[in-house]
Scaffold this motif. Structure first.
Motif, PDB file in Angstrom:
ATOM      1  N   MET A   1      26.724  51.295  17.092  1.00 22.64           N
ATOM      2  CA  MET A   1      25.507  51.315  17.909  1.00 22.64           C
ATOM      3  C   MET A   1      24.365  50.629  17.162  1.00 22.64           C
ATOM      4  O   MET A   1      23.614  49.834  17.739  1.00 22.64           O
TER       5      MET A   1
ATOM      6  N   HIS B   1      24.381  47.774  19.771  1.00 22.07           N
ATOM      7  CA  HIS B   1      23.739  48.310  20.978  1.00 22.07           C
ATOM      8  C   HIS B   1      22.237  48.415  20.740  1.00 22.07           C
ATOM      9  O   HIS B   1      21.685  49.496  20.564  1.00 22.07           O
TER      10      HIS B   1
ATOM     11  N   ASP C   1      19.289  48.015  26.182  1.00 23.02           N
ATOM     12  CA  ASP C   1      19.988  48.870  27.131  1.00 23.02           C
ATOM     13  C   ASP C   1      19.678  48.459  28.574  1.00 23.02           C
ATOM     14  O   ASP C   1      18.508  48.281  28.899  1.00 23.02           O
TER      15      ASP C   1
ATOM     16  N   ILE D   1      23.692  47.669  27.463  1.00 24.56           N
ATOM     17  CA  ILE D   1      24.198  46.769  26.433  1.00 24.56           C
ATOM     18  C   ILE D   1      24.571  45.424  27.066  1.00 24.56           C
ATOM     19  O   ILE D   1      25.302  45.376  28.049  1.00 24.56           O
TER      20      ILE D   1
ATOM     21  N   SER E   1      26.586  41.172  23.537  1.00 24.30           N
ATOM     22  CA  SER E   1      26.783  42.194  22.497  1.00 24.30           C
ATOM     23  C   SER E   1      28.167  42.825  22.606  1.00 24.30           C
ATOM     24  O   SER E   1      28.798  43.144  21.592  1.00 24.30           O
ATOM     25  N   ILE E   2      28.640  43.002  23.845  1.00 24.99           N
ATOM     26  CA  ILE E   2      29.992  43.534  24.061  1.00 24.99           C
ATOM     27  C   ILE E   2      31.028  42.579  23.474  1.00 24.99           C
ATOM     28  O   ILE E   2      31.969  42.992  22.797  1.00 24.99           O
TER      29      ILE E   2
ATOM     30  N   HIS F   1      19.998  53.884  29.554  1.00 23.35           N
ATOM     31  CA  HIS F   1      19.771  55.120  28.808  1.00 23.35           C
ATOM     32  C   HIS F   1      19.318  56.234  29.755  1.00 23.35           C
ATOM     33  O   HIS F   1      19.794  57.375  29.654  1.00 23.35           O
TER      34      HIS F   1
ATOM     35  N   ASP G   1      23.716  57.913  23.971  1.00 17.97           N
ATOM     36  CA  ASP G   1      23.794  56.492  23.639  1.00 17.97           C
ATOM     37  C   ASP G   1      25.129  56.109  23.001  1.00 17.97           C
ATOM     38  O   ASP G   1      25.691  55.058  23.299  1.00 17.97           O
TER      39      ASP G   1
ATOM     40  N   VAL H   1      28.476  54.830  24.858  1.00 15.72           N
ATOM     41  CA  VAL H   1      28.676  53.436  25.277  1.00 15.72           C
ATOM     42  C   VAL H   1      29.647  52.728  24.326  1.00 15.72           C
ATOM     43  O   VAL H   1      30.664  52.169  24.749  1.00 15.72           O
ATOM     44  N   VAL H   2      29.345  52.754  23.015  1.00 20.96           N
ATOM     45  CA  VAL H   2      30.245  52.086  22.072  1.00 20.96           C
ATOM     46  C   VAL H   2      31.580  52.838  21.958  1.00 20.96           C
ATOM     47  O   VAL H   2      32.623  52.215  21.749  1.00 20.96           O
TER      48      VAL H   2
END
Length: 308
Positions: free
Chosen positions: A166, A170, A173, A175, A179-180, A255, A270, A273-274
């Motif tokens: 993160m 990340h 937001d 994401i 970044s992915i 978020h 948060d 997500v990751v």
């Protein structure tokens, strides 16, 4: 008289306390606490526990000590993992805790951590003769264990936990796709050892050990309008389509949307997500659609050894 023991799992995000009594095959939980200490906040990739996080950790350990004394515990183990084993001031924290509470913290390496996770999952009665890949997504590290109900074939810990990822990827937001893509490329590189080690084995199932997988199960069940109680659920088998839909939604959410979702506890608003992206990466790379959540993890693995 039943043995009464306490196990503490001192993670990068959460400090856990489990007080139980009984035998290895029949024990009763007296206390099962989770405190969002966020020991890695602001310092996870700098290798340093920030002052505010340091104090939160000390306060929590003093709270745990009061609980331990109140329940007349006869044996205590406090296990520290990724953040404390890597932080430059980790030893200082351990010394302060010993001075304030008398609790002696053990730092374990990733290999021992993976072994405890396997023992915990095994105690949850979800392993069989077929090979599975167990994954435990912590804040600081991620453990992978390939094995079955008889033995471990291979295990390894990787310093790519959700808090670390993160902090690296990340930063806005929702994401962004860029970044992915960067995160997936990073996982491709960092998890080469895992991908090589499991190649050639038939893996029937991916088992997610507690943490983020508990949140994913709650998100799926809430979407179906069903009540879900982790206290009475030991294992949860995901429908593949449900898991894909839930992780898709979380990865693309804001978020505010995640915070408003009552299925997501604050510490995971948060990091889920990751954690979802790690899960999807592993499912895709290994072509596994069969995913099970086990509420058992490291602390239950330590507990089985204490009650043995």
């Amino acid at each position: 008289m039943n043995k009464r023991v306490a196990v503490m799992d001192l993670g990068t995000n959460t400090f856990h306390l489990l007080i139980a009594e009984g035998t290895i095959t029949n024990y009763h939980e007296l206390i099962h606490e989770h405190i969002a200490v966020k020991l890695g906040e602001g310092g996870i990739n700098k290798g340093f526990i920030q002052p505010e996080a340091f104090q939160r950790g000390l306060d929590t350990m003093q709270l745990f000590q009061r609980d331990i004394e109140a329940h007349n515990v006869t044996e205590v183990r406090a296990i520290a993992t990724s953040m404390l084993r890597n932080a430059a001031n980790g030893t200082q924290f351990i010394n302060e805790v010993a001075k304030l509470t008398g609790i002696s913290i053990e730092i374990i390496d990733g290999d021992a951590e993976a072994n405890f996770i396997y023992q915990g999952v095994k105690a949850g009665d979800c392993l069989s003769a077929g090979n599975v890949l167990i994954i435990d997504i912590g804040g600081g590290s991620v453990e992978f264990i390939l094995g079955n109900d008889e033995y471990i074939i291979w295990k390894q810990s990787f310093e790519i936990g959700a808090a670390r990822l993160m902090d690296k990827f990340h930063k806005s937001d929702p994401i962004p796709q860029a970044s992915i893509d960067e995160l997936n490329n990073y996982l491709e590189d960092k998890l080469k050892d895992m991908l090589t080690a499991v190649a050639g084995y038939e893996i029937g199932q991916l088992i997610g050990s507690s943490g983020s997988f508990e949140t994913l199960a709650e998100v799926v069940e809430q979407a179906k309008g069903r009540h879900f109680d982790l206290k009475t659920t030991k294992n949860y088998l995901f429908e593949n389509d449900d898991l894909i839909a839930a992780t898709d939604k979380l990865i693309n959410s804001s978020h505010a949307e995640r915070k408003a979702n009552k299925a997501i506890i604050p510490i995971r608003v948060d990091m889920i997500v990751v954690a979802s992206l790690i899960t999807r990466f592993v499912m895709r790379k290994l072509a596994i659609g069969n995913v099970l959540m086990s509420t058992n993890s490291l602390k239950e693995g330590v507990l089985t050894g204490m009650l043995d």
